[in-house]
Scaffold this motif. Structure first.
Motif, mmCIF file in Angstrom:
data_model
loop_
_atom_site.group_PDB
_atom_site.id
_atom_site.type_symbol
_atom_site.label_atom_id
_atom_site.label_comp_id
_atom_site.label_asym_id
_atom_site.label_seq_id
_atom_site.Cartn_x
_atom_site.Cartn_y
_atom_site.Cartn_z
ATOM 1 N N ARG A 258 54.183 25.562 22.193
ATOM 2 C CA ARG A 258 54.340 25.657 23.647
ATOM 3 C C ARG A 258 53.099 26.323 24.231
ATOM 4 N NH1 ARG A 258 58.088 22.844 21.934
ATOM 5 N NH2 ARG A 258 60.302 23.355 22.093
ATOM 6 N N TRP A 259 52.800 25.981 25.491
ATOM 7 C CA TRP A 259 51.756 26.684 26.249
ATOM 8 C C TRP A 259 52.457 27.586 27.244
ATOM 9 C CZ3 TRP A 259 46.716 27.733 26.070
ATOM 10 C CH2 TRP A 259 46.091 28.207 27.223
ATOM 11 N N HIS A 260 52.153 28.881 27.203
ATOM 12 C CA HIS A 260 52.873 29.834 28.047
ATOM 13 C C HIS A 260 51.964 31.014 28.360
ATOM 14 C CE1 HIS A 260 56.366 31.933 29.697
ATOM 15 N NE2 HIS A 260 56.101 32.976 28.934
ATOM 16 N N GLU A 261 51.748 31.239 29.651
ATOM 17 C CA GLU A 261 50.989 32.389 30.140
ATOM 18 C C GLU A 261 49.630 32.512 29.467
ATOM 19 O OE1 GLU A 261 53.590 35.754 29.798
ATOM 20 O OE2 GLU A 261 54.725 35.202 31.605
ATOM 21 N N GLY A 262 48.911 31.385 29.416
ATOM 22 C CA GLY A 262 47.529 31.406 28.973
ATOM 23 C C GLY A 262 47.304 31.363 27.482
ATOM 24 N N SER A 263 48.374 31.181 26.690
ATOM 25 C CA SER A 263 48.231 31.124 25.238
ATOM 26 C C SER A 263 49.155 30.061 24.662
ATOM 27 C CB SER A 263 48.578 32.477 24.591
ATOM 28 O OG SER A 263 47.659 33.471 24.923
ATOM 29 N N TRP A 264 48.828 29.639 23.454
ATOM 30 C CA TRP A 264 49.758 28.830 22.676
ATOM 31 C C TRP A 264 50.785 29.748 22.022
ATOM 32 C CZ3 TRP A 264 49.461 23.956 23.767
ATOM 33 C CH2 TRP A 264 48.237 23.372 24.088
ATOM 34 N N TRP A 265 52.003 29.262 21.947
ATOM 35 C CA TRP A 265 53.057 29.918 21.187
ATOM 36 C C TRP A 265 53.556 28.913 20.164
ATOM 37 C CZ3 TRP A 265 55.790 34.657 22.776
ATOM 38 C CH2 TRP A 265 55.152 35.327 23.832
ATOM 39 N N VAL A 266 53.820 29.375 18.951
ATOM 40 C CA VAL A 266 54.197 28.454 17.891
ATOM 41 C C VAL A 266 55.050 29.192 16.863
ATOM 42 C CG1 VAL A 266 52.090 28.896 16.558
ATOM 43 C CG2 VAL A 266 53.276 26.714 16.310
ATOM 44 N N THR B 135 45.684 32.515 20.927
ATOM 45 C CA THR B 135 44.789 32.300 22.053
ATOM 46 C C THR B 135 44.046 30.983 21.874
ATOM 47 O OG1 THR B 135 42.951 33.461 20.999
ATOM 48 C CG2 THR B 135 44.479 34.791 22.317
ATOM 49 N N PRO B 136 43.491 30.434 22.948
ATOM 50 C CA PRO B 136 42.768 29.161 22.821
ATOM 51 C C PRO B 136 41.640 29.199 21.797
ATOM 52 C CG PRO B 136 43.250 29.596 25.121
ATOM 53 C CD PRO B 136 43.642 30.835 24.373
ATOM 54 N N ASP B 137 41.059 30.383 21.548
ATOM 55 C CA ASP B 137 39.986 30.467 20.557
ATOM 56 C C ASP B 137 40.492 30.847 19.170
ATOM 57 O OD1 ASP B 137 40.629 33.103 20.979
ATOM 58 O OD2 ASP B 137 38.621 33.746 21.576
ATOM 59 N N LEU C 151 51.121 19.602 25.160
ATOM 60 C CA LEU C 151 50.040 19.634 26.133
ATOM 61 C C LEU C 151 49.983 21.019 26.768
ATOM 62 C CD1 LEU C 151 50.676 16.203 27.870
ATOM 63 C CD2 LEU C 151 48.642 16.797 26.516
ATOM 64 N N GLY C 152 48.760 21.525 26.930
ATOM 65 C CA GLY C 152 48.610 22.836 27.542
ATOM 66 C C GLY C 152 47.164 23.078 27.930
ATOM 67 N N GLY C 153 46.770 24.328 27.850
ATOM 68 C CA GLY C 153 45.468 24.712 28.373
ATOM 69 C C GLY C 153 45.562 24.949 29.864
ATOM 70 N N ASP C 154 44.521 25.528 30.440
ATOM 71 C CA ASP C 154 44.556 25.892 31.857
ATOM 72 C C ASP C 154 44.763 24.694 32.768
ATOM 73 O OD1 ASP C 154 44.218 28.565 31.242
ATOM 74 O OD2 ASP C 154 42.036 28.513 31.475
ATOM 75 N N ASP C 155 44.274 23.498 32.352
ATOM 76 C CA ASP C 155 44.456 22.315 33.179
ATOM 77 C C ASP C 155 45.510 21.361 32.624
ATOM 78 O OD1 ASP C 155 43.164 21.241 30.992
ATOM 79 O OD2 ASP C 155 41.469 20.405 32.111
ATOM 80 N N GLY C 156 46.205 21.768 31.550
ATOM 81 C CA GLY C 156 47.271 20.946 30.978
ATOM 82 C C GLY C 156 46.794 19.746 30.205
ATOM 83 N N ARG C 157 45.488 19.639 29.939
ATOM 84 C CA ARG C 157 44.941 18.445 29.292
ATOM 85 C C ARG C 157 44.546 18.672 27.834
ATOM 86 N NH1 ARG C 157 43.497 17.753 34.750
ATOM 87 N NH2 ARG C 157 43.880 15.609 35.502
ATOM 88 N N THR C 158 44.846 19.831 27.289
ATOM 89 C CA THR C 158 44.598 20.061 25.867
ATOM 90 C C THR C 158 45.829 19.646 25.078
ATOM 91 O OG1 THR C 158 43.106 21.911 26.307
ATOM 92 C CG2 THR C 158 44.048 21.766 24.095
ATOM 93 N N LEU C 159 45.636 18.780 24.108
ATOM 94 C CA LEU C 159 46.712 18.320 23.239
ATOM 95 C C LEU C 159 46.612 19.070 21.916
ATOM 96 C CD1 LEU C 159 49.035 16.250 22.716
ATOM 97 C CD2 LEU C 159 47.274 14.713 21.789
#
Length: 299
Positions: A20-28, A40-42, A257-265
């Motif tokens: 999931r994408w939630h509050e600026g990070s991936w959760w898994v 985090t994205p990095d 799908l997530g990331g700040d613009d929702g386009r990161t898969l």
């Protein structure tokens, strides 16, 4: 279908699920490390909470608390203010491990289960989709589903679409404000009707095995194909309009799908899904690529 370039976000997992994408990070969830992690994205990983019964599907209630499936306990747990508690016990309605979930805007939780002993090679059986109301009441929302797994809810909250991993299809329902599911229909046929009984027979009849998934703003579902080593973008009606292959030697078992613009898969990948192989190994990876159409709806 353009070839996508994948980048590694995180390595060293047991088996990642429920991204999931939630509050600026991936959760898994990592089923076999028994942890729910924020990434985090990095790629910096933090353990949020440990779930000994094997965590899977994740979501958030309207009050901001995290809900997480405990697979072997047949429970959905609630994590808030550093405390883990039981939100609902679904044992009465489970024929196998509890699995993925989705939370509606109103706080209803829909969750599926395997239906049978998948890891033990038991004969395939259908399973139910269960609803947990905000007060914790559990009811069967729909039955006769072939391994109900990843689900999405449309942006207007009026449609729920669930993948039947062992059924070669996505099934849709009209979703009422009270959580009632009606107007059941095949949303996307992905292969012929599955008639096998043993696990081996069923797996051999699968064309696409829809696993963890995400909805995009054009109404398409990005789905991990648990038998195809890829994620596919599925249109209503069953057309596969795009796909991203997992690395050689890996399968894809969930995506989001997530990331700040929702386009990161984001892809959850591992060599296979069998517990006896994955539990002792640390070969699961999170991979990412960019797509054109952003995330929509839930989760």
């Amino acid at each position: 279908m353009a070839e996508q370039q994948l980048r590694t976000v995180l390595e060293g997992g047991g088996f990642f699920e429920g991204p999931r994408w939630h509050e600026g990070s991936w959760w898994v969830s990592d089923i076999y490390r028994h942890t729910v992690n924020r990434v985090t994205p990095d790629g910096a990983e933090t353990v949020v909470v440990e779930v000994e019964g094997q965590p899977s599907g994740l979501g958030w209630l309207p009050d901001g608390s995290l809900v997480v499936v405990s697979m072997k306990d047949h429970c959905v747990l609630r994590y808030a203010d550093g405390t883990l508690s039981t939100h609902a016990d679904l044992t009465e309605h489970c024929g196998g491990h509890l699995n993925d979930l989705v939370v509606t805007d109103a706080g209803q939780v829909f969750v599926g289960d395997f239906g049978f002993d998948l890891m033990g090679g038991g004969d395939a059986r259908t399973a139910s989709l269960k609803r947990i109301d905000p007060d914790g009441t559990v009811s069967v929302a729909a039955d006769g589903l072939q391994f109900p797994n990843g689900m999405v809810v449309s942006p207007d909250g009026g449609t729920l679409v669930v993948g039947e991993t062992l059924g070669n299809r996505y099934t849709a329902f009209d979703l009422g404000a009270d959580g009632t599911l009606t107007n059941r229909r095949v949303w996307a046929p992905l292969g012929p009707e599955v008639t096998g009984r043993t696990t081996g027979e069923v797996l051999g009849q699968l064309t696409v095995a829809p696993d963890g998934c995400a909805l995009d703003a054009e109404g398409h579902v990005w789905a991990a194909d648990a038998v195809g080593g890829r994620v596919v973008r599925v249109a209503e009606g069953g057309a596969i309009v795009d796909e991203v292959a997992a690395p050689e030697g890996h399968g894809a078992f969930a995506c989001m799908l997530g990331g700040d613009d929702g386009r990161t898969l984001l892809l959850c990948c591992a060599p296979d899904f069998y517990e006896h192989n994955r539990a002792p190994a640390r070969e699961a990876v999170l991979l990412a690529t960019e797509v054109d159409v952003p995330h929509a709806g839930r989760p």
